[in-house]
Enzyme design. Structure first.
Site, mmCIF file in Angstrom:
data_model
loop_
_atom_site.group_PDB
_atom_site.id
_atom_site.type_symbol
_atom_site.label_atom_id
_atom_site.label_comp_id
_atom_site.label_asym_id
_atom_site.label_seq_id
_atom_site.Cartn_x
_atom_site.Cartn_y
_atom_site.Cartn_z
ATOM 1 N N ARG A 1 4.710 9.719 5.869
ATOM 2 C CA ARG A 1 3.660 10.336 5.060
ATOM 3 C C ARG A 1 3.875 10.076 3.573
ATOM 4 N NH1 ARG A 1 3.718 16.358 5.902
ATOM 5 N NH2 ARG A 1 5.729 16.105 6.934
ATOM 6 N N ASP B 1 -1.285 13.905 5.124
ATOM 7 C CA ASP B 1 -1.825 13.339 6.357
ATOM 8 C C ASP B 1 -3.189 13.955 6.654
ATOM 9 O OD1 ASP B 1 -1.377 15.847 7.514
ATOM 10 O OD2 ASP B 1 0.444 15.231 8.532
ATOM 11 N N TYR C 1 8.087 2.881 13.606
ATOM 12 C CA TYR C 1 6.805 3.584 13.615
ATOM 13 C C TYR C 1 5.640 2.612 13.470
ATOM 14 C CZ TYR C 1 9.543 7.804 12.480
ATOM 15 O OH TYR C 1 10.439 8.834 12.498
ATOM 16 N N ASP D 1 6.048 14.999 13.365
ATOM 17 C CA ASP D 1 4.995 15.890 12.896
ATOM 18 C C ASP D 1 4.032 16.188 14.044
ATOM 19 O OD1 ASP D 1 5.996 15.897 10.314
ATOM 20 O OD2 ASP D 1 4.746 14.214 9.679
#
Length: 305
Positions: free
Chosen positions: A186, A94, A80, A52
């Site tokens: 997300r 987000d 992550y 993203d």
């Protein structure tokens, strides 16, 4: 994989290899790809597993013939580091989205939060965000969402290998997530928030690694643009993109045959399905498929200079 074949401004040349970009925040993966491609003067390039715009971290870029192995990286495990804020939901799940709702955050303790996180490990069902690149009738969902068209991505099965709680305060927490292909962090953040009854959204995301590259050194965009020759010297070979995959090593004659589409039946292999064929010099010759009868056939042939 997102790939571009048209040349950037200025002369281009054939460049084969894999570049591990440390993508900066505030930029789409494709915009980062275009800048690297232009800086290196590469004639063909693609990225695997988009990040993203808000996210930073490892974005493998495949140049030249490496685009042929990029499909293998789409399904790779990834790690992550995520920072989640409780109590607020947004349109995009987000910090880039508009605020939808704010709710009170319930009292939390580390033990209860870890117990909740454990519920999201293993094979789980997840709904990707409406603002995502998933397509409906050929149109990315984020385009429909930006037009005010109500969209809902279909549920999908994803695998989350582990979630580690790193830090927490009254309204935020940080986690380390190791997961399989197609997982949206997300959506994970939003689901955790709903389970707590207060909602949540992602405020920071960094991809630490992508298999099979582990914690290999990355190059940042500024250094690539400032010193493209040095960046070319640090390209990983095509073979790095297939590390750990089933392989068959051929002598020169058999390797040449596979490269020309002639099936082979080497003895002593203990795997079936997709794999990689190597020549006697250790270079990747082709992506192959070994059938149950032991015959190896080329799926994609690598063209060497």
């Amino acid at each position: 994989m997102r790939r571009t074949g048209g040349g950037p401004a200025g002369p281009t040349t054939r460049i084969d290899g894999i570049l591990l970009l440390d993508k900066p925040g505030g930029m789409s993966s494709n915009a980062a790809l275009q800048r690297v491609k232009r800086a290196l003067g590469a004639d063909k390039a693609g990225h695997t597993g988009s990040l993203d715009p808000m996210a930073t971290g490892m974005l493998p870029l495949c140049l030249g013939e490496a685009t042929k192995v990029a499909g293998l990286l789409l399904g790779a495990r990834k790690c992550y580091f995520a920072h989640v804020r409780l109590g607020t939901t947004t349109t995009t799940l987000d910090a880039d989205g508009a605020v939808l709702e704010q709710r009170a955050v319930p009292p939390l303790d580390d033990g209860a939060l870890r117990e909740l996180l454990a519920r999201y490990t293993g094979s789980i069902t997840q709904r990707p965000p409406a603002y995502s690149a998933i397509k409906r009738d050929g149109v990315p969902l984020y385009r429909l969402a930006r037009q005010g068209i109500a969209v809902e991505a279909p549920l999908r099965e994803v695998v989350i290998e582990s979630i580690e709680l790193l830090a927490r305060d009254t309204e935020t927490f940080a986690i380390r997530v190791v997961c399989g292909s197609g997982t949206y962090i997300r959506s994970l953040a939003a689901d955790i928030g709903e389970a707590l009854g207060c909602g949540a959204h992602l405020v920071a995301l960094r991809r630490a690694w992508v298999d099979p590259f582990g914690d290999a050194a990355m190059l940042d965009l500024d250094s690539i643009e400032a010193a493209p020759d040095a960046a070319r010297e640090r390209l990983l070979p095509l073979e790095a993109g297939v590390a750990g995959r089933p392989r068959v090593d051929f002598a020169a004659g058999e390797a040449a045959a596979i490269a020309h589409g002639i099936a082979q039946a080497p003895a002593g292999l203990d795997w079936t399905g997709p794999g990689c064929a190597f020549g006697p010099d250790g270079h990747l010759v082709a992506l192959v498929e070994r059938s149950a009868d032991g015959v190896v056939r080329a799926r994609r042939v690598l063209v060497r200079p």
